[in-house]
Design a protein around this motif. Structure first.
Motif, short mmCIF file in Angstrom:
data_model
loop_
_atom_site.label_atom_id
_atom_site.label_comp_id
_atom_site.label_asym_id
_atom_site.label_seq_id
_atom_site.Cartn_x
_atom_site.Cartn_y
_atom_site.Cartn_z
N PRO A 1 -6.95 0.39 18.16
CA PRO A 1 -6.24 0.37 19.00
C PRO A 1 -5.41 1.49 19.42
O PRO A 1 -5.23 2.23 17.90
CB PRO A 1 -4.45 -0.71 18.85
N ARG A 2 -5.05 2.87 20.62
CA ARG A 2 -4.32 4.06 20.71
C ARG A 2 -3.84 3.74 19.68
O ARG A 2 -2.49 5.10 19.32
CB ARG A 2 -4.55 4.15 21.90
N ASN A 3 -2.69 2.98 20.01
CA ASN A 3 -1.30 2.38 19.93
C ASN A 3 -1.13 1.66 18.44
O ASN A 3 0.37 2.45 18.05
CB ASN A 3 -0.04 1.52 20.46
N PHE A 4 -2.13 1.71 17.41
CA PHE A 4 -1.30 1.96 15.97
C PHE A 4 -1.31 2.94 15.24
O PHE A 4 -1.68 4.42 15.82
CB PHE A 4 -2.97 0.92 15.36
N ILE A 5 0.10 2.79 14.86
CA ILE A 5 1.26 4.38 14.57
C ILE A 5 0.36 5.33 13.19
O ILE A 5 0.86 6.98 13.37
CB ILE A 5 2.63 3.64 14.10
N TYR A 6 -0.56 4.63 12.84
CA TYR A 6 -1.69 5.50 11.97
C TYR A 6 -3.25 5.81 12.50
O TYR A 6 -4.23 5.57 11.70
CB TYR A 6 -1.73 4.96 10.34
N HIS A 7 -2.55 5.94 13.78
CA HIS A 7 -4.51 5.74 14.73
C HIS A 7 -5.39 7.27 14.04
O HIS A 7 -6.22 6.77 13.50
CB HIS A 7 -4.61 5.67 15.50
N LEU B 1 4.13 -0.97 4.93
CA LEU B 1 3.19 -1.79 5.40
C LEU B 1 4.41 -2.77 5.61
O LEU B 1 4.69 -4.06 6.90
CB LEU B 1 2.69 -3.28 4.85
N LYS B 2 5.19 -2.69 5.39
CA LYS B 2 7.06 -3.64 6.35
C LYS B 2 7.31 -3.63 7.81
O LYS B 2 7.61 -4.02 8.18
CB LYS B 2 8.20 -3.47 5.66
N HIS B 3 7.09 -1.85 7.85
CA HIS B 3 7.23 -1.33 9.19
C HIS B 3 6.23 -1.28 10.42
O HIS B 3 6.50 -2.29 10.86
CB HIS B 3 7.42 -0.23 9.07
N LEU B 4 5.39 -1.88 10.05
CA LEU B 4 4.13 -2.20 10.14
C LEU B 4 3.99 -3.70 10.68
O LEU B 4 3.84 -3.95 12.36
CB LEU B 4 2.68 -2.45 10.01
N TYR B 5 4.72 -4.02 9.74
CA TYR B 5 4.58 -6.05 10.21
C TYR B 5 6.18 -5.99 11.07
O TYR B 5 6.17 -6.75 11.85
CB TYR B 5 4.92 -6.44 8.89
N GLN B 6 6.96 -5.19 10.86
CA GLN B 6 7.97 -5.62 12.16
C GLN B 6 7.60 -5.14 13.00
O GLN B 6 8.31 -5.58 14.05
CB GLN B 6 9.37 -4.50 11.59
N ILE B 7 7.18 -4.23 13.57
CA ILE B 7 6.66 -3.73 15.27
C ILE B 7 4.84 -4.41 15.63
O ILE B 7 4.49 -4.24 15.94
CB ILE B 7 6.09 -2.58 15.19
N ASP B 8 5.07 -5.80 14.59
CA ASP B 8 3.26 -6.23 14.94
C ASP B 8 1.96 -5.68 15.22
O ASP B 8 1.20 -5.23 16.01
CB ASP B 8 4.08 -6.94 16.28
N GLN B 9 1.98 -4.53 14.08
CA GLN B 9 0.69 -3.92 13.71
C GLN B 9 -0.28 -4.36 12.27
O GLN B 9 -1.30 -3.94 12.36
CB GLN B 9 1.03 -2.64 13.82
N ASP C 1 0.65 -1.51 -0.53
CA ASP C 1 -0.42 -0.11 0.82
C ASP C 1 0.81 1.42 0.38
O ASP C 1 0.53 2.58 0.36
CB ASP C 1 -0.57 0.41 1.97
N GLU C 2 2.09 1.55 -0.88
CA GLU C 2 2.99 2.23 -0.89
C GLU C 2 2.46 3.83 -1.11
O GLU C 2 2.30 4.73 -0.54
CB GLU C 2 4.20 2.01 -1.24
N LYS C 3 1.23 3.60 -2.36
CA LYS C 3 0.75 4.79 -2.84
C LYS C 3 0.22 5.61 -1.59
O LYS C 3 -0.13 7.09 -1.64
CB LYS C 3 0.38 4.57 -4.36
N ARG C 4 -0.24 5.04 -0.56
CA ARG C 4 -1.55 5.18 0.15
C ARG C 4 -0.31 5.92 1.51
O ARG C 4 -0.60 6.32 2.37
CB ARG C 4 -2.52 4.91 0.52
N GLY C 5 0.81 5.53 1.40
CA GLY C 5 1.78 6.39 2.27
C GLY C 5 1.91 5.34 3.71
O GLY C 5 2.43 5.99 4.44
#
Length: 284
Positions: free
Chosen positions: A90-96, A32-40, A25-29
C-alpha cells in the motif's frame, strides 16, 4: 498460567500448527509501536524477509516490551503464502520506500475473533531469548504475567515525559478507572501543550486553564481530534487518518491559580519561540 492454556480457554485449537511471534524490530529502524497505533502493523507483519511463517496454520502475535516481555495484539490465520513481488505494498505505508525491497514473502493473514478481551492487555514472559522472535507454541512455555486493565495505555510518567498519540489520549480520557494517576495529575495543573502533525511536522500550541486544568482541555481533544482548532480540522477533514498521526505533549505546567489571561501570555511566548503561526497551525 501458561499461554497455551489461556489460548485454549479462549477457543483456539492448540492441536493446530501454531507459531508465536514477538515483534521488536528497533535495530532496523522500524517503529513498530507507532505502526500499531496507526493501524499499519498488519501490513508490516504480512511481508517477511525469511520464511518465518511457513508451515503454520495460526500465528499469535505480540509486540515486544521491556524486560523480555511482550503484549498480545492478535491471533491470525495464515491463509496463503505468495512472493512479496506479486503483492503491491500500500502506498500509504509509512515505510513504503525502504521496506518491501528487503521482503521475499507475503503472508495473507486474517485476524480471528474471540480474543478481543485480551488485546493490548495480555502480557507474557518471552522464553528462549529475544533473538528467537518466532517460536512454535508447543515447544516453549510462555508464562502469563498479567492482564492489564481495560483501555490501559501506561502509568503517568511525569508532566514533561510523555508523548501521546490521539488514540492513546482518547483511551486515557475514556478509561479513567484505568488511568487514575493521569486524571489526578492532569487535573492539578494548567499548562501549555503542543500538538504535532507527524506527517508534515506542523505544530499547534495551545493552553489549558480553569478549574479542570489540562484534563479539561484534553477531554475536548478526546471527543474530537481537532479540538475545535481551524487548521487541525482542515487537515483531518481532508484525510481522517491524519488524526492518528497527531502527537500530544506538554511544554510547561502552570499553577491552577493563574488567570486565563496570565496563561495566554505564556502561550503567546511559546508561539513566538517555535514560530507556530508562520510555520505551524496557529492562526491567532
Amino acid at each position: 498460567m501458561d499461554l497455551r492454556n489461556l489460548m485454549q480457554f479462549y477457543g483456539l485449537d492448540i492441536s493446530k500448527k501454531i507459531k508465536v511471534a514477538r515483534h521488536k524490530d528497533e535495530k532496523r529502524g522500524y517503529d513498530l509501536k507507532h505502526l500499531y497505533q496507526i493501524d499499519q502493523f498488519e501490513i508490516y507483519q504480512s511481508y517477511q524477509q525469511d520464511p518465518d511463517f511457513h508451515g503454520c496454520e495460526y500465528l499469535i502475535s505480540f509486540l515486544g516490551t521491556d524486560n523480555n516481555q511482550a503484549i498480545f495484539i492478535g491471533v491470525y490465520k495464515v491463509k496463503s503464502i505468495r512472493k512479496a513481488s506479486e503483492v503491491p505494498l500500500p502506498r500509504n505505508f509509512i515505510y513504503h520506500d525502504i521496506y518491501k525491497p528487503t521482503r521475499n514473502y507475503y503472508y495473507e493473514l486474517e485476524e480471528i475473533s474471540g480474543f478481543e478481551d485480551l488485546k493490548d492487555r495480555l502480557v507474557i514472559n518471552w522464553s528462549g531469548g529475544a533473538i528467537n522472535w518466532i517460536q512454535w507454541l508447543d515447544k516453549r512455555e510462555k508464562e502469563v504475567v498479567q492482564l492489564l486493565p481495560k483501555g490501559y495505555v501506561s502509568h503517568f510518567p511525569g508532566y514533561l515525559n510523555f508523548i501521546l498519540t490521539h488514540d492513546q489520549l482518547k483511551k486515557i480520557i475514556e478509561n479513567p478507572d484505568s488511568h487514575k494517576d493521569w486524571h489526578k495529575m492532569l487535573s492539578a495543573v494548567a499548562g501549555i501543550y503542543l500538538i504535532v502533525d507527524t506527517t508534515s511536522g506542523l505544530q499547534y500550541i495551545g493552553s489549558a486553564s480553569g478549574k479542570e486544568g489540562l484534563i479539561g482541555r484534553f477531554k475536548t481533544y478526546a471527543k474530537s481530534a481537532d479540538g475545535g482548532n481551524v487548521e487541525l480540522k482542515k487537515l483531518i477533514d481532508a484525510n481522517p487518518m491524519r488524526s492518528k498521526m497527531l502527537q500530544f505533549t506538554l511544554l510547561e505546567t502552570l499553577p491552577l491559580t493563574l488567570t486565563a489571561k496570565e496563561v495566554l501570555v505564556r502561550e503567546e511566548l511559546y508561539k513566538q519561540k517555535l514560530g507556530s503561526r508562520k510555520n505551524g497551525l496557529n492562526l491567532n
